[in-house]
Design a protein around this motif. Sequence first.
Motif, PDB file in Angstrom:
ATOM      1  N   SER A  12       0.820  -1.228   0.000  1.00 11.32           N
ATOM      2  CA  SER A  12       0.000   0.000   0.000  1.00 11.32           C
ATOM      3  C   SER A  12       0.848   1.269   0.000  1.00 11.32           C
ATOM      4  CB  SER A  12      -0.936   0.003   1.206  1.00 11.32           C
ATOM      5  OG  SER A  12      -0.179  -0.164   2.390  1.00 11.32           O
ATOM      6  N   VAL A  15       6.301   2.429  -3.131  1.00  8.50           N
ATOM      7  CA  VAL A  15       6.945   1.450  -4.019  1.00  8.50           C
ATOM      8  C   VAL A  15       5.913   0.438  -4.527  1.00  8.50           C
ATOM      9  CG1 VAL A  15       8.723  -0.337  -4.195  1.00  8.50           C
ATOM     10  CG2 VAL A  15       9.198   1.759  -2.914  1.00  8.50           C
ATOM     11  N   ARG A  35      -2.687  -4.852   6.196  1.00  7.02           N
ATOM     12  CA  ARG A  35      -3.618  -4.698   7.316  1.00  7.02           C
ATOM     13  C   ARG A  35      -4.907  -4.060   6.839  1.00  7.02           C
ATOM     14  NH1 ARG A  35       0.607  -1.580  10.993  1.00  7.02           N
ATOM     15  NH2 ARG A  35       0.740  -0.464   9.007  1.00  7.02           N
ATOM     16  N   PHE A  65       7.449  -3.611   3.360  1.00  9.61           N
ATOM     17  CA  PHE A  65       7.293  -2.850   4.583  1.00  9.61           C
ATOM     18  C   PHE A  65       8.627  -2.704   5.316  1.00  9.61           C
ATOM     19  CE2 PHE A  65       7.044  -6.762   6.639  1.00  9.61           C
ATOM     20  CZ  PHE A  65       5.784  -7.322   6.821  1.00  9.61           C
ATOM     21  N   ILE A 137      14.198   7.689  -1.635  1.00  7.65           N
ATOM     22  CA  ILE A 137      13.233   7.313  -2.683  1.00  7.65           C
ATOM     23  C   ILE A 137      12.321   8.501  -3.000  1.00  7.65           C
ATOM     24  CG2 ILE A 137      11.329   5.764  -3.297  1.00  7.65           C
ATOM     25  CD1 ILE A 137      12.452   3.688  -1.399  1.00  7.65           C
ATOM     26  N   ASN A 145       9.918  12.692   0.644  1.00  7.28           N
ATOM     27  CA  ASN A 145      11.221  13.362   0.632  1.00  7.28           C
ATOM     28  C   ASN A 145      11.210  14.588  -0.270  1.00  7.28           C
ATOM     29  OD1 ASN A 145      12.563  11.383   2.280  1.00  7.28           O
ATOM     30  ND2 ASN A 145      12.394   9.992   0.556  1.00  7.28           N
TER      31      ASN A 145
HETATM   32  N1  LIG Z   1      11.212   6.636   1.708  1.00  4.54           N
HETATM   33  C1  LIG Z   1      12.505   6.480   1.517  1.00  4.54           C
HETATM   34  O1  LIG Z   1      13.235   7.421   1.147  1.00  4.54           O
HETATM   35  C2  LIG Z   1      13.130   5.136   1.727  1.00  4.54           C
HETATM   36  C3  LIG Z   1      14.502   5.025   1.533  1.00  4.54           C
HETATM   37  C4  LIG Z   1      15.097   3.774   1.653  1.00  4.54           C
HETATM   38  C5  LIG Z   1      14.318   2.671   1.972  1.00  4.54           C
HETATM   39  N2  LIG Z   1      12.993   2.803   2.179  1.00  4.54           N
HETATM   40  C6  LIG Z   1      12.225   1.581   2.469  1.00  4.54           C
HETATM   41  O2  LIG Z   1      11.529   1.227   1.283  1.00  4.54           O
HETATM   42  C7  LIG Z   1      10.355   0.488   1.628  1.00  4.54           C
HETATM   43  C8  LIG Z   1       9.188   0.975   0.811  1.00  4.54           C
HETATM   44  O3  LIG Z   1       8.901   2.308   1.115  1.00  4.54           O
HETATM   45  P1  LIG Z   1       7.388   2.805   0.980  1.00  4.54           P
HETATM   46  O4  LIG Z   1       7.420   4.271   1.278  1.00  4.54           O
HETATM   47  O5  LIG Z   1       6.799   2.298  -0.282  1.00  4.54           O
HETATM   48  O6  LIG Z   1       6.711   1.963   2.131  1.00  4.54           O
HETATM   49  P2  LIG Z   1       6.139   2.376   3.577  1.00  4.54           P
HETATM   50  O7  LIG Z   1       5.077   3.376   3.373  1.00  4.54           O
HETATM   51  O8  LIG Z   1       7.249   2.657   4.512  1.00  4.54           O
HETATM   52  O9  LIG Z   1       5.496   0.985   4.027  1.00  4.54           O
HETATM   53  C9  LIG Z   1       4.692   0.229   3.128  1.00  4.54           C
HETATM   54  C10 LIG Z   1       3.530  -0.423   3.851  1.00  4.54           C
HETATM   55  O10 LIG Z   1       4.009  -1.288   4.874  1.00  4.54           O
HETATM   56  C11 LIG Z   1       2.953  -1.531   5.760  1.00  4.54           C
HETATM   57  N3  LIG Z   1       3.425  -1.492   7.142  1.00  4.54           N
HETATM   58  C12 LIG Z   1       4.124  -0.510   7.742  1.00  4.54           C
HETATM   59  N4  LIG Z   1       4.346  -0.819   9.030  1.00  4.54           N
HETATM   60  C13 LIG Z   1       3.773  -2.027   9.243  1.00  4.54           C
HETATM   61  C14 LIG Z   1       3.634  -2.882  10.371  1.00  4.54           C
HETATM   62  N5  LIG Z   1       4.141  -2.549  11.572  1.00  4.54           N
HETATM   63  N6  LIG Z   1       2.988  -4.059  10.211  1.00  4.54           N
HETATM   64  C15 LIG Z   1       2.471  -4.394   9.023  1.00  4.54           C
HETATM   65  N7  LIG Z   1       2.544  -3.617   7.917  1.00  4.54           N
HETATM   66  C16 LIG Z   1       3.193  -2.454   8.039  1.00  4.54           C
HETATM   67  C17 LIG Z   1       1.893  -0.443   5.527  1.00  4.54           C
HETATM   68  O11 LIG Z   1       0.803  -1.060   4.863  1.00  4.54           O
HETATM   69  P3  LIG Z   1      -0.667  -1.294   5.493  1.00  4.54           P
HETATM   70  O12 LIG Z   1      -0.884  -0.199   6.499  1.00  4.54           O
HETATM   71  O13 LIG Z   1      -1.549  -1.222   4.302  1.00  4.54           O
HETATM   72  O14 LIG Z   1      -0.655  -2.650   6.091  1.00  4.54           O
HETATM   73  C18 LIG Z   1       2.608   0.527   4.572  1.00  4.54           C
HETATM   74  O15 LIG Z   1       1.752   1.146   3.655  1.00  4.54           O
HETATM   75  C19 LIG Z   1      10.206   0.573   3.143  1.00  4.54           C
HETATM   76  O16 LIG Z   1      10.699  -0.639   3.669  1.00  4.54           O
HETATM   77  C20 LIG Z   1      11.134   1.712   3.529  1.00  4.54           C
HETATM   78  O17 LIG Z   1      11.669   1.489   4.818  1.00  4.54           O
HETATM   79  C21 LIG Z   1      12.375   4.013   2.053  1.00  4.54           C
END
Ligand SMILES: NC(=O)c1ccc[n+]([C@@H]2O[C@H](COP(=O)([O-])OP(=O)(O)OC[C@H]3O[C@@H](n4cnc5c(N)ncnc54)[C@H](OP(=O)(O)O)[C@@H]3O)[C@@H](O)[C@H]2O)c1
Length: 284
Positions: A12, A15, A35, A65, A137, A145
């Motif tokens: 969700s 990415v 969730r 996640f 990202i 960001n």
């Molecule tokens: N943003 C950046 O600059 C950056 C840089 C490097 C790496 N990353 C990593 O890249 C990945 C993707 O980033 P993103 O922004 O697309 O994802 P995100 O928004 O950080 O997380 C994606 C989804 O993970 C689920 N989630 C989060 N915490 C959870 C928990 N405690 N239990 C179960 N589900 C959980 C949520 O979905 P639901 O609520 O629908 O379940 C959320 O929409 C992440 O792992 C992030 O840490 C991000």
Amino acid sequence: MHKPHIGVLGASGLVGSFLIPLLAGTDQRITVFSRRRIHWDIDLISWQPLSAPARETITHWISLFPIWVLPEYGDWLTDCGAKRLVALSSTSCLVKDRSKDPYEREVARKLADGESFLRTWGAARGVDWIILRPTLIYGDGNDKNISEIAAIVNRLGFFPLLGKARGKRQPVHAQDVAAACAAALDATHVVNRAYNLTGGETLTYREMVVRVFDNLGRKPMLPSFPEWIFALALSGLRVIPRYRHWTMAMVQRMNRDLVFDSSEAVHDFGYAPREKFLIKRYRK
Ligand SMILES: NC(=O)c1ccc[n+]([C@@H]2O[C@H](COP(=O)([O-])OP(=O)(O)OC[C@H]3O[C@@H](n4cnc5c(N)ncnc54)[C@H](OP(=O)(O)O)[C@@H]3O)[C@@H](O)[C@H]2O)c1
């Protein structure tokens, strides 16, 4: 060749919004676990709640996640029949462990613990793992960001910098991260490895902000302020929940290089990020 059914965690987020349409185009069955219910208007994509076990064996997984959440789902993934898992971590685990800010050190520790769990769990359960560590990202106006930089530019008409802000950055588009996840899952010769994922262009923090001004159709206004002005502004801003994690460490990093090497990902599974940073039009 038989294409495996793929389970996706955390779809969700940003990415996921690029990964799911990409996977759908490969003619594979995809089940998204989260969730909150997510609906994709694509035939091969189905949704199941993260609380219940998968209704059938799924061997191939992509986790989007935060990697520190994975330990909560280790047994669940084993019950689902996981045999291969690509998980996103972050290059933050390589730099923020030395941050002066306790919150940032905690993030780095959680990322490292998540990676370490995956290595140990994978070895114990016979699951092949691949860790992908993206840099900063960005998306098409919907990330946390570059969108923040655009919001400041729109609100203030200028963007405050510390010193010359010459620290190097390699922002990576969420769609390129999504493509890397799919390629790494497919590359069966790649097992039990961690890779950095950088954007195709290396530019200074200042150049990155100038690109945002250009994108918004504004003349760049980048005044430089001393640290104490930032400290004062942050102490006011941090009472607002949205800005509570903004730190002086973030400000000081404007002058620090955050540069990583993703040539192994290019070599091992054909990682191919776009060459230029930015971006479709951000909202004004
Ligand atoms: N943003 C950046 O600059 C950056 C840089 C490097 C790496 N990353 C990593 O890249 C990945 C993707 O980033 P993103 O922004 O697309 O994802 P995100 O928004 O950080 O997380 C994606 C989804 O993970 C689920 N989630 C989060 N915490 C959870 C928990 N405690 N239990 C179960 N589900 C959980 C949520 O979905 P639901 O609520 O629908 O379940 C959320 O929409 C992440 O792992 C992030 O840490 C991000």
